[in-house]
Design an enzyme around this catalytic site. Structure first.
Site, mmCIF file in Angstrom:
data_model
loop_
_atom_site.group_PDB
_atom_site.id
_atom_site.type_symbol
_atom_site.label_atom_id
_atom_site.label_comp_id
_atom_site.label_asym_id
_atom_site.label_seq_id
_atom_site.Cartn_x
_atom_site.Cartn_y
_atom_site.Cartn_z
ATOM 1 N N SER A 79 0.836 -1.198 0.000
ATOM 2 C CA SER A 79 0.000 0.000 0.000
ATOM 3 C C SER A 79 0.871 1.248 0.000
ATOM 4 C CB SER A 79 -0.906 0.014 1.233
ATOM 5 O OG SER A 79 -1.483 1.293 1.387
ATOM 6 N N SER A 118 6.779 -4.059 -8.368
ATOM 7 C CA SER A 118 5.634 -3.151 -8.477
ATOM 8 C C SER A 118 5.865 -2.088 -9.535
ATOM 9 C CB SER A 118 5.389 -2.462 -7.130
ATOM 10 O OG SER A 118 4.500 -1.373 -7.301
ATOM 11 N N SER A 119 4.786 -1.790 -10.265
ATOM 12 C CA SER A 119 4.843 -0.722 -11.273
ATOM 13 C C SER A 119 5.157 0.627 -10.643
ATOM 14 C CB SER A 119 3.494 -0.628 -11.990
ATOM 15 O OG SER A 119 2.485 -0.225 -11.074
ATOM 16 N N TYR A 142 6.706 2.969 -0.249
ATOM 17 C CA TYR A 142 6.340 1.642 -0.764
ATOM 18 C C TYR A 142 7.108 1.340 -2.055
ATOM 19 C CZ TYR A 142 3.637 -1.846 -3.310
ATOM 20 O OH TYR A 142 3.261 -2.940 -4.053
HETATM 21 C C1 UD2 Z 1 0.373 0.879 -6.515
HETATM 22 C C2 UD2 Z 1 1.038 0.302 -7.763
HETATM 23 C C3 UD2 Z 1 0.542 -1.134 -7.973
HETATM 24 C C4 UD2 Z 1 0.724 -1.990 -6.720
HETATM 25 C C5 UD2 Z 1 -0.013 -1.292 -5.584
HETATM 26 C C6 UD2 Z 1 0.079 -2.025 -4.254
HETATM 27 C C7 UD2 Z 1 1.276 2.269 -9.222
HETATM 28 C C8 UD2 Z 1 0.853 2.921 -10.476
HETATM 29 N N1 UD2 Z 1 0.677 1.099 -8.926
HETATM 30 O O1 UD2 Z 1 -0.997 0.951 -6.777
HETATM 31 O O2 UD2 Z 1 1.229 -1.727 -9.064
HETATM 32 O O3 UD2 Z 1 2.077 -2.175 -6.415
HETATM 33 O O4 UD2 Z 1 0.540 0.031 -5.390
HETATM 34 O O5 UD2 Z 1 -0.720 -1.354 -3.330
HETATM 35 O O6 UD2 Z 1 2.130 2.737 -8.518
HETATM 36 N N2 UD2 Z 1 -8.145 5.399 -5.003
HETATM 37 C C9 UD2 Z 1 -9.368 6.042 -4.928
HETATM 38 N N3 UD2 Z 1 -10.264 5.636 -3.980
HETATM 39 C C10 UD2 Z 1 -9.994 4.630 -3.106
HETATM 40 C C11 UD2 Z 1 -8.741 3.955 -3.201
HETATM 41 C C12 UD2 Z 1 -7.839 4.380 -4.161
HETATM 42 O O7 UD2 Z 1 -9.641 6.981 -5.677
HETATM 43 O O8 UD2 Z 1 -10.854 4.306 -2.269
HETATM 44 C C13 UD2 Z 1 -7.212 5.814 -6.066
HETATM 45 C C14 UD2 Z 1 -5.796 6.054 -5.609
HETATM 46 O O9 UD2 Z 1 -5.624 7.378 -5.144
HETATM 47 C C15 UD2 Z 1 -5.040 5.786 -6.923
HETATM 48 C C16 UD2 Z 1 -5.877 4.679 -7.603
HETATM 49 O O10 UD2 Z 1 -7.143 4.735 -6.991
HETATM 50 O O11 UD2 Z 1 -5.048 6.914 -7.752
HETATM 51 C C17 UD2 Z 1 -5.296 3.295 -7.389
HETATM 52 O O12 UD2 Z 1 -5.007 3.140 -6.007
HETATM 53 P P1 UD2 Z 1 -4.600 1.739 -5.376
HETATM 54 O O13 UD2 Z 1 -4.362 1.955 -3.915
HETATM 55 O O14 UD2 Z 1 -5.553 0.702 -5.790
HETATM 56 O O15 UD2 Z 1 -3.251 1.366 -6.125
HETATM 57 P P2 UD2 Z 1 -1.927 2.222 -6.559
HETATM 58 O O16 UD2 Z 1 -2.152 2.825 -7.890
HETATM 59 O O17 UD2 Z 1 -1.446 3.062 -5.439
#
Ligand code: UD2
Length: 327
Positions: A79, A118-119, A142
């Site tokens: 996360s 992770s990307s 992270y």
């Molecule tokens: C990152 C990595 C992914 C993985 C993950 C592990 C990137 C691009 N991706 O995911 O590959 O390693 O970390 O956790 O770095 N969001 C909302 N509402 C919510 C929850 C999230 O709008 O209730 C948004 C958040 O701000 C983000 C997107 O949704 O813009 C995706 O969030 P996430 O927590 O699912 O994953 P992300 O992209 O941080």
């Protein structure tokens, strides 16, 4: 017969890899400390030998690696926001645990270790799609921790000749992903909320995009990475994704149709450490391990919603009839 170790076996991705290995009749051992993993995720994996323990304990790593041929290292604290509030915990679970595991794997003569990268390693650079030749630019603890794990693999590959392979996952989603935590993946959270008629929150304007990757694709990439010839994959880093992207706003609209949710999202301030655009170039994985995505985003989302719908129904039934068992 080869013995496979899956770390984080009670987590979403780990349990999915373990299930695929068991379905092929392989010998599988799993390890998990249940910090984020769930005991319920072990249902259906009874044929797997299971060790409850923390990879920060070298004795657990030694026991887990004994007689193992191939490791799939999925254990992590996945996360971005959690890593901002608690970078030490992220470091312990992603870096310390990985180093312990590598040392135990090397001592036990493990042949190959496939690592869940992770990307997030690519950071927020505007260049799209992201390819493995780009300089990593982590912008969250992270991302830094997952990238440090990659570098430790590279070091063990160089120094000890271990066959290490990094698969950089791009926003994996699908059945068994925990939807209940504030730190859960966005699609898991949105599926659960929208099926329950609750309003999901979009952080930022919803224009951020992701290469959301259905779990079967990532499992497929792992199995290919485990069996590919050493000369092709040793020390390599590869993207595991679909090569297409979608914004969060568009994803919400897909989910609205699939879940029957009638409302609108709540928009809130964007998250620190968040990436704007994320799209993978998957050419290298295609070339090195013959990887192709096997389930596209719309079908993956449909299956995922269906799975959450059914688990919700089962949990309601289980609450109404607590003596019944629902596997
Ligand atoms: C990152 C990595 C992914 C993985 C993950 C592990 C990137 C691009 N991706 O995911 O590959 O390693 O970390 O956790 O770095 N969001 C909302 N509402 C919510 C929850 C999230 O709008 O209730 C948004 C958040 O701000 C983000 C997107 O949704 O813009 C995706 O969030 P996430 O927590 O699912 O994953 P992300 O992209 O941080």
């Amino acid at each position: 017969m080869q013995l496979y170790l899956v770390t984080g076996a009670a987590g979403f991705i780990g349990r999915s890899i373990a299930a695929a290995l068991l379905a092929r009749g392989e010998l599988v051992r799993g390890v998990d400390n249940f910090i984020t993993g769930k005991r319920a995720n072990l249902n259906g994996l009874e044929a797997m030998e299971f060790i409850e323990g923390d990879l920060n304990d070298p004795r657990v790593c030694a026991k887990a690696c004994e007689a193992v041929d191939i490791v799939f290292h999925e254990a992590a604290l996945p996360s971005v926001p959690l890593s901002i509030t608690n970078p030490i915990a992220t470091n312990q679970c992603c870096v310390g645990a990985t180093l312990n595991l590598l040392m135990a794997a090397q001592a036990a003569g493990v042949r190959r270790l496939v690592y869940a990268g992770s990307s997030s390693a690519y950071g927020d650079s505007p260049t799209q799609p992201k390819h493995e030749g780009m300089l990593p630019e982590p912008i969250s603890p992270y991302a830094a921790a997952k990238l440090a794990g990659e570098h430790y693999l590279s070091a063990f590959s160089h120094v000890h000749g271990m066959e290490t392979v990094v698969l950089r996952y791009f926003n994996v989603f699908g059945p068994h992903q925990d939807p209940t935590s504030h730190y859960s993946g966005v699609l898991a959270i949105f599926c659960r909320k929208m099926l329950a008629g609750e309003v999901p929150t979009i952080y930022g304007d919803g224009g951020q995009s992701r290469d959301f990757t259905y779990i079967d694709n990532v499992v497929h990439a792992n199995l290919l990475a485990a069996s590919a010839p050493a000369e092709k994959v040793r020390g390599k880093v590869m993207n595991a994704a679909t090569g297409s992207r979608i914004t969060l706003n568009d994803t919400f609209h897909h989910l609205r149709r699939l879940t029957g949710f009638k409302g609108s999202p709540l928009y809130a301030q964007g998250r620190a450490g968040d990436i704007r655009e994320s799209l993978a170039d998957i050419t290298l994985a295609q070339k090195l391990i013959g990887y192709e995505p096997i389930v596209g985003f719309p079908e993956g989302l449909r299956r995922t919603v269906e799975w959450y719908r059914q688990s919700e129904e089962k949990s309601h039934a289980a609450q109404a009839y607590p003596s019944l068992e629902y596997a």
